[in-house]
Design a protein around this motif. Structure first.
Motif: not given
Ligand code: PLP
Ligand code: COI
Length: 354
Positions: A71, A96, A99-100, A103, A191, A194, A196
């Motif tokens: 990510f 953030r 957070k990615s 996940r 997701f 995210a 990603a």
């Protein structure tokens, strides 16, 4: 703030600056002299280094390549009119980033390491920041799994890297967008929120088809009914409808943009009614027909404030008001630029000075 990060710096023998054409800077093609690299192993981040930008050797079995444990983030550094340098709201990106990571079952990176790695790299390569309107240094932090193991399981080892390069805006003209009602970018429980790598790979085929049909971007819609707007492929989406600023509320399927938050903050400050809620395709198109939709734009780091000129849905093309006459998006872009380039004060503390 943690203590200062101990970074080993190896500089380039000769800078590539002199051979770089600063009058031709399409997004994402030019990279500065250096990059930041760190390793995660045995449960901790270590080996903080800045080295010359270049290729890296990796096992062909890494999980990032096979299973998408990868990510990224995107943020920008600006050269102020007085020559000072700042990075825009890097702690938002740091949060953030984690957070990615969570996940995708990847390790957290302490926010101070994220911000200090970026500050150190930007400081070393600050001569790469273009000193001209609409230009900046785009910063791309990313993390990926490097265990040479083909079992489908979270890797135990990772790399965190930062690369950057000078750029102008991602989009050069008002966008002609298509509302996507067949493919989905993200679904509830997925997701989409995210950053990603896989979210972008999966979006390429629908976007390629839309580009072949003559559109620049898609507006993604909810995966269940394809009745509600979600976001653009590389930016959040906002509408000025009946005088109110309306944007899809963030959820599992939508990236919570830093620019989104910034624009909403300014709009509230200016006394606009701001609505973060589900935004139906029907109400936006109705507004396009009856003239109540006076502005529509993408908001993102790379995209900046990108006006939407035309919207397609169900075979009909809706032309929106002339972007050069739009009050709101022009005022937002001007205000943001004035803060980012240090022309006016930064009352919100958004500029992180390097
Ligand atoms: N949505 C997606 C899918 C994005 O890739 C981006 C770009 O980062 C955004 C929204 C806007 O987010 P931000 O303003 O933090 O750049
Ligand atoms: C950004 O705005 O930083 C992005 O990540 C968009 C990118 C996918 C081009």
């Amino acid at each position: 703030m943690t203590e200062t990060l101990d970074i080993t710096i190896t500089k380039v023998a000769k800078s590539r600056l002199a051979e770089t054409d600063f009058n031709n800077l399409p997004f994402g093609r030019t990279f500065s002299d250096h990059m930041f690299v760190a390793d995660y192993a045995d449960g901790e981040w270590k080996n903080f280094q800045i080295v010359p930008y270049g290729e890296i050797g990796l096992s062909p079995a890494i999980s990032a390549l096979h299973y998408g444990q990868s990510f990224f983030e995107g943020l920008k550094a600006y050269k102020h009119v007085d020559g000072k340098v700042s990075v825009f709201r890097p702690y938002m990106n740091a949060a953030r980033f984690n957070k990615s990571a969570e996940r995708l079952c990847m390790p957290e990176l302490p926010e101070d390491i994220f911000v200090q790695s970026i500050a150190a790299l930007v400081d070393l390569d600050k001569d790469w920041i273009p000193a001209k309107p609409n230009h900046s240094l785009y910063i791309r932090p990313f993390m990926f799994a490097i265990d040479p193991y083909l079992g489908v399981a979270p890797s135990k080892t990772y790399k965190y890297m930062v690369i950057c390069g000078p750029t102008g805006p991602y989009f050069s003209k008002p966008l002609r967008v298509k509302i996507e009602t067949h493919y989905s970018r993200a679904v509830e429980g997925g997701f989409g929120y995210a950053k990603a790598a896989g979210n972008y790979g999966g979006a390429m085929l629908p976007l390629k088809k839309a580009v072949e049909e003559g559109y620049d971007q898609l507006i993604w819609t909810d995966g269940k009914e394809h009745a509600y707007m979600e976001e653009l492929g590389a930016a959040n989406v906002m509408f000025l409808l009946d005088g109110k600023l309306i944007t899809p509320s963030t959820r599992d399927t939508i990236l919570k943009g830093v620019t989104r938050d910034t624009v909403l903050t300014l709009a509230r400050e200016w006394g606009y009614t701001v609505e973060e809620r589900r935004v139906s395709i029907a109400e936006v198109l109705e507004g396009a027909k009856n003239g109540k939709l006076t502005d529509a734009f993408g908001a993102g780091t790379a995209a900046t404030i990108a006006p939407i000129g035309e919207i397609e849905h169900g075979g009909n093309l809706y032309t929106l008001p002339d972007p050069s006459q739009r009050e709101f998006s022009k005022k937002v872009l001007k205000t943001l630029d004035e803060i980012r380039y240090g022309v006016t004060a930064d009352p919100y503390g958004w500029n992180y000075m390097v």
